[in-house]
Design a protein around this motif. Structure first.
Motif, mmCIF file in Angstrom:
data_model
loop_
_atom_site.group_PDB
_atom_site.id
_atom_site.type_symbol
_atom_site.label_atom_id
_atom_site.label_comp_id
_atom_site.label_asym_id
_atom_site.label_seq_id
_atom_site.Cartn_x
_atom_site.Cartn_y
_atom_site.Cartn_z
ATOM 1 N N GLU A 36 0.833 -1.209 0.000
ATOM 2 C CA GLU A 36 0.000 0.000 0.000
ATOM 3 C C GLU A 36 0.866 1.257 0.000
ATOM 4 N N ASP A 37 1.923 1.230 0.782
ATOM 5 C CA ASP A 37 2.838 2.366 0.852
ATOM 6 C C ASP A 37 3.560 2.569 -0.477
ATOM 7 N N LEU A 38 3.980 1.476 -1.090
ATOM 8 C CA LEU A 38 4.633 1.550 -2.397
ATOM 9 C C LEU A 38 3.697 2.150 -3.432
ATOM 10 N N ALA A 39 2.451 1.683 -3.455
ATOM 11 C CA ALA A 39 1.484 2.185 -4.429
ATOM 12 C C ALA A 39 1.232 3.679 -4.247
ATOM 13 N N ALA A 40 1.134 4.127 -2.982
ATOM 14 C CA ALA A 40 0.897 5.545 -2.701
ATOM 15 C C ALA A 40 2.072 6.394 -3.157
ATOM 16 N N PHE A 41 3.272 5.897 -2.926
ATOM 17 C CA PHE A 41 4.467 6.633 -3.337
ATOM 18 C C PHE A 41 4.527 6.770 -4.856
ATOM 19 N N LEU A 42 4.286 5.673 -5.557
ATOM 20 C CA LEU A 42 4.345 5.701 -7.015
ATOM 21 C C LEU A 42 3.279 6.634 -7.592
ATOM 22 N N ALA A 43 2.105 6.629 -6.994
ATOM 23 C CA ALA A 43 1.032 7.489 -7.487
ATOM 24 C C ALA A 43 1.357 8.962 -7.281
ATOM 25 N N ALA A 44 2.104 9.275 -6.221
ATOM 26 C CA ALA A 44 2.415 10.669 -5.907
ATOM 27 C C ALA A 44 3.660 11.182 -6.616
ATOM 28 N N LEU A 45 4.534 10.297 -7.038
ATOM 29 C CA LEU A 45 5.814 10.714 -7.620
ATOM 30 C C LEU A 45 5.611 11.277 -9.024
ATOM 31 N N PRO A 46 6.124 12.469 -9.308
ATOM 32 C CA PRO A 46 5.994 13.035 -10.649
ATOM 33 C C PRO A 46 6.567 12.097 -11.712
ATOM 34 N N ALA A 47 5.895 12.027 -12.838
ATOM 35 C CA ALA A 47 6.240 11.072 -13.884
ATOM 36 C C ALA A 47 7.632 11.289 -14.452
ATOM 37 N N GLU A 48 8.146 12.540 -14.375
ATOM 38 C CA GLU A 48 9.448 12.812 -14.990
ATOM 39 C C GLU A 48 10.624 12.333 -14.138
ATOM 40 N N ILE A 49 10.370 11.927 -12.894
ATOM 41 C CA ILE A 49 11.453 11.463 -12.028
ATOM 42 C C ILE A 49 11.703 9.980 -12.282
ATOM 43 N N PRO A 50 12.919 9.614 -12.691
ATOM 44 C CA PRO A 50 13.192 8.200 -12.988
ATOM 45 C C PRO A 50 13.230 7.344 -11.729
ATOM 46 N N ILE A 51 12.911 6.061 -11.914
ATOM 47 C CA ILE A 51 12.891 5.089 -10.825
ATOM 48 C C ILE A 51 13.768 3.899 -11.201
ATOM 49 N N MET A 52 14.505 3.400 -10.232
ATOM 50 C CA MET A 52 15.266 2.169 -10.401
ATOM 51 C C MET A 52 15.013 1.294 -9.185
ATOM 52 N N VAL A 53 14.714 0.024 -9.398
ATOM 53 C CA VAL A 53 14.461 -0.909 -8.307
ATOM 54 C C VAL A 53 15.668 -1.812 -8.131
ATOM 55 N N VAL A 54 16.106 -1.987 -6.897
ATOM 56 C CA VAL A 54 17.224 -2.886 -6.612
ATOM 57 C C VAL A 54 16.811 -3.868 -5.522
ATOM 58 N N GLY A 55 17.486 -5.016 -5.535
ATOM 59 C CA GLY A 55 17.236 -6.032 -4.517
ATOM 60 C C GLY A 55 18.392 -6.100 -3.540
ATOM 61 N N VAL A 56 18.981 -7.285 -3.415
ATOM 62 C CA VAL A 56 20.101 -7.443 -2.479
ATOM 63 C C VAL A 56 21.423 -7.009 -3.100
ATOM 64 N N GLY A 57 21.407 -6.636 -4.386
ATOM 65 C CA GLY A 57 22.606 -6.084 -5.007
ATOM 66 C C GLY A 57 23.648 -7.105 -5.407
ATOM 67 N N SER A 58 23.252 -8.372 -5.533
ATOM 68 C CA SER A 58 24.230 -9.411 -5.846
ATOM 69 C C SER A 58 24.590 -9.456 -7.325
ATOM 70 N N ASN A 59 23.730 -8.961 -8.177
ATOM 71 C CA ASN A 59 23.945 -9.031 -9.621
ATOM 72 C C ASN A 59 23.918 -7.634 -10.227
ATOM 73 N N LEU A 60 24.494 -6.673 -9.476
ATOM 74 C CA LEU A 60 24.336 -5.260 -9.804
ATOM 75 C C LEU A 60 25.663 -4.522 -9.760
ATOM 76 N N LEU A 61 25.942 -3.758 -10.819
ATOM 77 C CA LEU A 61 27.104 -2.881 -10.868
ATOM 78 C C LEU A 61 26.614 -1.447 -10.990
ATOM 79 N N VAL A 62 26.885 -0.645 -9.969
ATOM 80 C CA VAL A 62 26.484 0.765 -9.967
ATOM 81 C C VAL A 62 27.676 1.617 -10.382
ATOM 82 N N ARG A 63 27.456 2.475 -11.344
ATOM 83 C CA ARG A 63 28.550 3.317 -11.848
ATOM 84 C C ARG A 63 28.896 4.412 -10.845
ATOM 85 N N ASP A 64 30.094 4.962 -11.000
ATOM 86 C CA ASP A 64 30.660 5.853 -9.985
ATOM 87 C C ASP A 64 29.958 7.197 -9.878
#
Length: 306
Positions: A36-64
């Motif tokens: 419910e909290d996730l849905a409320a946040f997504l509904a309120a967030l302006p569409a032009e702001i990008p979103i990225m979802v991450v998990g435990v970060g085991s298969n993820l390389l974040v650039r500097d």
């Protein structure tokens, strides 16, 4: 955002969330309390702001240069539960580690989940990339998936809707998976435990699990294994900066201690180029790379495409 119950943290260092322990900050990290909290946040967030979802970060390389916009991380408290529903099904939160799902299936006497015991990730990532090992894939166990879109609308996806292929699903890229229903046949607990032990023994024997790594770096090309291509190109043990292709399993990159995202991505692209030039094979990244390069330290792909 005053009605949002989850945690909002600006300039969060992404290196704390990845197994490589590299990467610049997220402009904003959001950890929702529940669906419910996730849905409320997504509904309120302006569409032009990008979103990225991450998990435990085991298969993820974040650039500097860090990640623009909002990084969403589902916490175990609101998204890490497992519940038996019916004789052969489990309802599993997207934040549950794969290894814990294997253990829960063992407790429930359900076979066919042993492969998750050796995958260092969470269920959300497994659903997205059709994670698999030991001849079994996520597609073999999934019944349906619940997801929320960019506007906070809830969707229930059938197995067919997921469009699974090798390390891929056709689910819309902006969908955030929150939980899924899995199904497996009844099995003998002793046999299930033996299969899990075999997976663990194999992993400890051939993979650098005690290093700062990100799992398999490249997807297997048709007809061969990525590690064989890397080895044939002379890249086992190859070093760029403080990043290295593992001597133990040369399809694993490791951070030897002080590597940067630039070191790791440069190493990966160097390997791709050498394999292409020597064998005519295009390796494709299995590790997900996100974020921005630091100015003047861009890493251009050595091949067309990603």
């Amino acid at each position: 955002m005053r009605h949002i119950r989850g945690r909002l943290t600006p300039d969060y260092p992404m290196a704390k969330l990845t197994w490589f322990q590299v990467g610049g900050p997220a402009e904003l990290l959001f950890q929702p309390e529940d669906e419910e909290d996730l849905a409320a946040f997504l509904a309120a967030l302006p569409a032009e702001i990008p979103i990225m979802v991450v998990g435990v970060g085991s298969n993820l390389l974040v650039r500097d240069g860090g990640v623009k916009g909002v990084v969403i991380r589902l916490a175990a408290r609101g998204f890490g539960s497992v519940e038996r529903i019916g004789e052969n099904r489990l309802k599993v939160g997207a934040a549950m580690p794969d290894k814990r799902l294997a253990a829960a299936a063992l407790d429930a006497g359900l076979a066919g989940f042993h492969f998750y015991h050796g995958i260092p990730g969470a269920i959300g990532g497994a659903l997205r990339m059709n994670a698999g090992a030991n001849g079994v894939e996520t597609t073999d166990r999934v019944v349906e998936v619940v997801a929320y879109d960019r506007q906070g609308k809830r969707h229930v996806l059938s197995h067919a809707d997921m469009g699974y292929a090798y390390r891929h699903s056709d689910a819309p890229s902006d969908y955030i998976f929150t939980h899924a229903v899995f199904e497996g046949p009844e099995g003998d607990p002793a046999a299930i435990q033996a299969a899990m032990d075999e997976v663990q023994t194999h992993r400890e024997t051939v993979q650098p699990i005690r290093e700062k790594t990100g799992g398999s770096t490249f997807k297997n090309p048709d007809g061969t294994s990525a590690w064989k291509c890397v080895d044939a190109a002379g890249c086992r043990g190859l070093i760029v900066g403080d990043a290295q292709m593992s001597e133990m399993h040369c399809n694993f990159m490791i951070n030897r201690g002080e590597a940067t995202g630039h070191d790791l991505e440069t190493l990966g692209e160097t390997v791709r180029r050498r394999v292409r030039d020597g064998q005519g094979i295009e390796l494709h990244w299995e590790i997900k790379r996100i974020g921005r390069f630091e100015p003047g330290r861009e890493v251009a792909p050595f091949l067309d495409g990603q």
